[in-house]
Design an enzyme around this catalytic site. Structure first.
Site, mmCIF file in Angstrom:
data_model
loop_
_atom_site.group_PDB
_atom_site.id
_atom_site.type_symbol
_atom_site.label_atom_id
_atom_site.label_comp_id
_atom_site.label_asym_id
_atom_site.label_seq_id
_atom_site.Cartn_x
_atom_site.Cartn_y
_atom_site.Cartn_z
ATOM 1 N N LYS A 46 -2.005 2.596 3.831
ATOM 2 C CA LYS A 46 -1.088 1.451 3.889
ATOM 3 C C LYS A 46 0.296 1.851 3.383
ATOM 4 C CE LYS A 46 -1.186 -1.575 0.323
ATOM 5 N NZ LYS A 46 0.108 -1.790 -0.345
ATOM 6 N N ASN A 47 0.338 2.552 2.254
ATOM 7 C CA ASN A 47 1.637 2.834 1.637
ATOM 8 C C ASN A 47 2.397 3.978 2.313
ATOM 9 O OD1 ASN A 47 1.170 0.701 -0.001
ATOM 10 N ND2 ASN A 47 0.701 1.893 -1.841
ATOM 11 N N CYS A 84 5.824 -10.479 -9.546
ATOM 12 C CA CYS A 84 4.535 -10.490 -8.873
ATOM 13 C C CYS A 84 3.449 -10.363 -9.920
ATOM 14 C CB CYS A 84 4.442 -9.382 -7.831
ATOM 15 S SG CYS A 84 4.189 -7.766 -8.515
ATOM 16 N N ARG A 91 8.560 -5.690 -11.805
ATOM 17 C CA ARG A 91 8.880 -4.796 -10.693
ATOM 18 C C ARG A 91 10.263 -5.046 -10.083
ATOM 19 N NH1 ARG A 91 4.100 -4.845 -6.666
ATOM 20 N NH2 ARG A 91 4.672 -2.750 -6.101
ATOM 21 N N ASP A 100 -2.819 2.476 -9.028
ATOM 22 C CA ASP A 100 -3.567 1.738 -7.996
ATOM 23 C C ASP A 100 -5.075 1.990 -8.073
ATOM 24 O OD1 ASP A 100 -1.234 0.641 -7.093
ATOM 25 O OD2 ASP A 100 -1.012 1.958 -5.359
ATOM 26 N N ARG A 155 -4.989 -7.435 2.346
ATOM 27 C CA ARG A 155 -3.647 -6.854 2.474
ATOM 28 C C ARG A 155 -3.712 -5.347 2.619
ATOM 29 N NH1 ARG A 155 -0.286 -7.501 -2.334
ATOM 30 N NH2 ARG A 155 0.756 -5.926 -1.108
#
Ligand code: EPU
Length: 442
Positions: free
Chosen positions: A22-23, A119, A124, A315, A407
């Site tokens: 994803k990233n 968030c 952030r 993560d 997500r």
């Protein structure tokens, strides 16, 4: 809103295949804004954030074509940018929308991007992205919740940013990616020091080089980018998702199974593999794309500190905490990257885990017999940690608000079921169900 129902206690066995990162896919899509020519992307994970990014590109004026839904292959053509704006409605659902700021400034000379705001995992801010762009000649004001940026001078539209010497005060992944993309089309050379070294940054640099960018130093903390006038189209396949791979590694370890993780890059998982070895989990790097994890005779506690790559990824912190609840002894976890990333701890405690949190440090005492209950998720990786906890808990665990996990994890229910987990999705009403998110991409 959908939920997951997990009946814990099954050891995972078999082979699970990892999807695209994803990233990596997110900056790759944003990079398509840098050229008027077609960009073809492959191995894009079929997850909600990529659908959000395609909506954003379409809003900006790019043509985004897919042949199936959900899509793993994308064709993006940004012939003209009709609107150099990332609106609040899209940015609020995905902070990575900030990745359009660099390409828009580079290609259009102007950009209007909603400020991402706070968030669940901390404040952030994006101040480092902005100050670096200012060094490159951008004039930036933030007003009414938007970053309004233009290249200094009269008639900013179409003007080019200028290369600069930038030293990031703190390592930022998307900040590095934004400046990499902005500098690729800037006038002159940019040197970026204290850059992020994550494999996703290297993947972006590789894609940009295929588009004609002149970049060196990726994988190190100093990047050199000699700006070119134009970039051309390309075809690029994004790298495997190291966080998804790491999550499955820990799922195999926590359930005491025998799990082979295929389609991954073991080299990107060095810190996780080393930590697993310290906890006594037998690991085998089978080949360049495969890792096997087996049941530990005894799972031992081990302290862990999150760090930028090549350290242990933030993560993976929630998933590691789930594992630590099953290890014998005390594991001290220190979160150094995100300021508020322990929301999963209190949910794990509701399941019977012994955890105390003080500021950035969490102390986990194990092993604890977890028991299933209904838990709330706060963000993507916290959800993954709670899924792992559910896989070893007795009885039924219901994970609420799984739109967070949708997500970033492609088909997690199907993949886990494929290796023996007892997990199912319970569809609920509301705008966040998987189906409605996918249809919206049409
Ligand atoms: N920071 C600043 N100022 C900035 C930018 C960052 O102070 O201008 C701080 C942040 O507040 C944070 C630290 O620097 O404390 C690192 O943040 P970074 O900018 O590296 O995070 P990011 O680029 O917004 C990416 C990933 C995250 C991952 C972090 C850290 C993407 C799209 N997102 O975010 O992934 O946690 O790096 O590795 O690449 C996820 O996938 O679940 C996720 C949250």
């Amino acid at each position: 809103m959908d939920k997951f129902l997990i009946r814990g206690g099954k050891a995972l066995r078999g082979t699970v295949k990892v999807s695209g990162a994803k990233n990596s896919a997110l900056p790759a899509m944003a990079a398509a804004l840098l050229t008027a020519e077609p960009v073809k992307l492959h191995n894009v994970p079929k997850v909600r954030d990529l659908i959000t990014m395609s909506k954003l590109l379409a809003f900006i004026g790019a043509r985004v074509s897919v042949t199936e839904l959900p899509a793993g292959d994308y064709l993006i053509e940004a012939r003209a940018l009709n609107d150099a704006e990332a609106p609040y409605d899209l940015v609020k659902t995905m902070r990575a929308s900030i990745l359009t700021l660099g390409p828009l400034m580079a290609r259009a000379g102007v950009a209007r991007v909603s400020l991402p705001g706070g968030c669940a995992i901390g404040a952030r801010p994006v101040d480092l992205h902005l100050s670096a762009l200012e060094k490159m000649g951008a004039e930036i004001v933030t007003s009414h919740g938007y970053i309004e940026a233009k290249v200094h001078g009269n008639g900013s539209r179409g003007r080019r940013l200028k290369g600069a010497h930038i030293v990031f005060e703190k390592i930022t992944v998307t900040g590095t990616e934004n400046i990499l993309m902005a500098a690729a089309l800037a006038e002159g050379e940019t040197i970026l020091e204290n850059a992020a070294r994550e494999p996703e940054v290297t993947d972006l640099a590789e894609m940009l080089r295929k588009m004609g960018a002149q970049i060196s130093g990726d994988g190190s903390s100093t990047l050199r980018i000699r700006g070119v006038e134009k970039l051309h189209g390309t075809e690029h396949s994004v790298i495997p998702d190291r966080i998804e791979a790491g999550t499955f590694l820990l799922a195999g370890a926590i359930t005491g199974g025998d799990l082979t993780i295929a389609n991954c890059v073991p080299e990107h998982l060095g810190a996780v593999v080393a930590k697993m070895e310290q906890t006594g989990v037998p690991m085998e790097i089978v080949d360049k794309t495969t890792i096997r994890v087996r049941r530990a005779k005894k799972l031992a506690a081990s302290d862990m500190t999150t760090e930028e790559y090549p350290g242990f990824a933030t993560d993976m912190q929630a998933q590691y905490m789930a594992l630590a609840t099953q290890a014998e002894g005390t594991s001290a976890i220190t979160e150094t990257i995100c300021e508020n990333r322990y929301l999963h701890a209190s949910e794990m405690m509701r399941m019977g885990a012994h955890i105390s949190v003080e500021g950035r440090r969490a102390v986990v005492r194990g092993p604890a017999a977890l028991s299933g209950t209904t838990v709330q998720t706060s963000d993507l990786r916290a959800s993954a940690g709670l899924v792992l906890a559910g896989l070893v808990a007795s009885g039924e665990t219901i994970i609420d608000r799984v739109y967070h996990i949708d997500r970033g994890y492609e088909g997690i229910v199907e993949k886990l079921r494929g290796v023996g987990a007892n997990i199912e999705r319970i569809h609920g009403p509301g705008p966040e169900t998987k189906q409605s998110a996918l249809t919206a991409a049409r």
